[in-house]
Scaffold this active site. Structure first.
Site, mmCIF file in Angstrom:
data_model
loop_
_atom_site.group_PDB
_atom_site.id
_atom_site.type_symbol
_atom_site.label_atom_id
_atom_site.label_comp_id
_atom_site.label_asym_id
_atom_site.label_seq_id
_atom_site.Cartn_x
_atom_site.Cartn_y
_atom_site.Cartn_z
ATOM 1 N N ASN A 9 7.464 -4.411 3.330
ATOM 2 C CA ASN A 9 6.804 -4.684 1.881
ATOM 3 C C ASN A 9 7.799 -5.069 0.823
ATOM 4 O OD1 ASN A 9 5.105 -4.817 -0.079
ATOM 5 N ND2 ASN A 9 4.591 -2.680 -0.409
ATOM 6 N N LYS A 11 6.918 -6.274 -2.096
ATOM 7 C CA LYS A 11 6.577 -5.901 -3.340
ATOM 8 C C LYS A 11 6.708 -7.057 -4.306
ATOM 9 C CE LYS A 11 7.229 -0.913 -2.808
ATOM 10 N NZ LYS A 11 6.930 0.328 -3.233
ATOM 11 N N HIS A 99 -2.699 -0.196 -0.811
ATOM 12 C CA HIS A 99 -1.449 0.206 -1.058
ATOM 13 C C HIS A 99 -1.650 1.278 -2.419
ATOM 14 C CE1 HIS A 99 2.678 0.810 -2.486
ATOM 15 N NE2 HIS A 99 3.130 0.423 -1.208
ATOM 16 N N GLU A 101 0.073 1.625 -4.948
ATOM 17 C CA GLU A 101 0.216 0.711 -6.220
ATOM 18 C C GLU A 101 -0.906 -0.132 -6.624
ATOM 19 O OE1 GLU A 101 3.974 -1.073 -4.992
ATOM 20 O OE2 GLU A 101 4.741 1.133 -4.864
ATOM 21 N N GLU A 170 1.380 6.799 3.746
ATOM 22 C CA GLU A 170 2.415 6.690 2.702
ATOM 23 C C GLU A 170 2.124 7.932 1.385
ATOM 24 O OE1 GLU A 170 4.381 2.540 2.617
ATOM 25 O OE2 GLU A 170 2.576 2.497 1.292
ATOM 26 N N GLY A 176 9.286 4.857 -3.006
ATOM 27 C CA GLY A 176 10.174 4.602 -4.021
ATOM 28 C C GLY A 176 11.017 5.701 -4.694
ATOM 29 N N SER A 215 9.969 5.608 1.440
ATOM 30 C CA SER A 215 11.485 5.910 1.424
ATOM 31 C C SER A 215 11.982 6.130 2.734
ATOM 32 C CB SER A 215 12.082 7.347 0.631
ATOM 33 O OG SER A 215 11.616 7.110 -0.863
#
Ligand code: PEP
Length: 253
Positions: A9, A11, A99, A101, A170, A176, A215
């Site tokens: 991904n 991003k 996701h 985010e 996730e 991250g 991560s």
């Protein structure tokens, strides 16, 4: 027997020049790897670069193109949205939906995510459905409830197609941050998700790949990917470095 899937991904990162280098390095690194060995690779690039990536990946049987989101609508007055039909014109095979985010910064609810998965499935695009708990939810002992609720919405909306999805667990606190779930922690949640899929459909439980994301890197990938219900990874930061991404792919046996 499920094969492994490693999805990057990217991003909101990249430039034409950086993408060219990254994509070519990944292609070159996988040149000797035969698709029949089983591991599939997906690159989820920002939408404006899909055309560039489509050209870079032309002819590859191992590396597929993915988007980071998709609209649940077919067409019309939805400014900024991108439809499944548009993605298909660029050879997109996978779409990340839900996701964290998108859930966090764009207010995507479980119901919206389920409709996005439905639109993707209807178009023959495999949705990579992300689920995961926040740190506060984990600390409150709510992890299983949260991921079950998120997946239940997708199962409810997609019924008999559910064996065609990919799930990505996730944990939000691991994305991250450099904090990774231990293989045992991840496996525990993956087995909860597998059981939920089984209750919906034994075929789905058998077939659906459940990826871990948060991560994952070259150093921890092998131990995570060795767990019984971890069928691959959704990789953010490490997917932007060809050597690291290739090393993660090599760990997926
Ligand atoms: C992600 O963005 O889905 C992700 C897992 O990111 P990272 O690998 O950087 O934690």
């Amino acid at each position: 027997m499920r094969t492994k899937l490693i999805a990057g991904n990217w991003k909101m990162n990249g430039t034409l020049a950086d993408n060219e280098l990254l994509c070519k390095s990944i292609r070159t690194g996988l040149a000797g790897v035969d698709a029949s060995q089983g591991t599939s690779v997906v690159l989820c690039a920002p939408s404006v670069y899909l055309s560039q990536l489509q050209s870079c990946l032309a002819g590859s049987s191992t590396i597929h193109l993915g988007s980071q989101d998709v609209s649940s609508h077919d067409k019309g007055a939805f400014t900024g949205e991108i439809s499944t039909a548009m993605l298909k014109e660029f050879g997109v095979r996978y779409a990340i939906v839900g996701h964290s985010e998108r859930r966090q910064y764009h207010g995507e609810t479980d119901a919206v995510v389920a409709l996005k998965a439905k639109a993707a499935l209807a178009a023959g695009i495999t949705p990579i459905v992300c689920v995961g708990e926040s740190l506060a939810e984990r600390e409150a002992g709510l992890t299983n409830d949260v991921v079950r609720r998120q997946l239940a919405a997708v199962i409810h909306e997609n019924g008999h197609c559910i064996s065609e999805i990919v799930v990505a667990y996730e944990p939000v606190w691991a994305i991250g941050t450099g904090k990774t779930a231990t293989p045992e922690m991840a496996q525990a949640v993956h087995s909860v998700l597998r059981a939920q899929l089984h209750a919906a459909s034994s075929v789905a439980a058998e077939r659906v790949q459940i990826l871990y994301g948060g991560s994952m890197n070259a150093a921890n990938a092998a131990s995570l990917l060795a767990m019984a219900d971890i069928d691959g990874g959704l990789i953010g930061g490490a997917a932007l470095r060809a050597a690291d991404f290739l090393s993660i792919i090599a760990s997926a046996k």
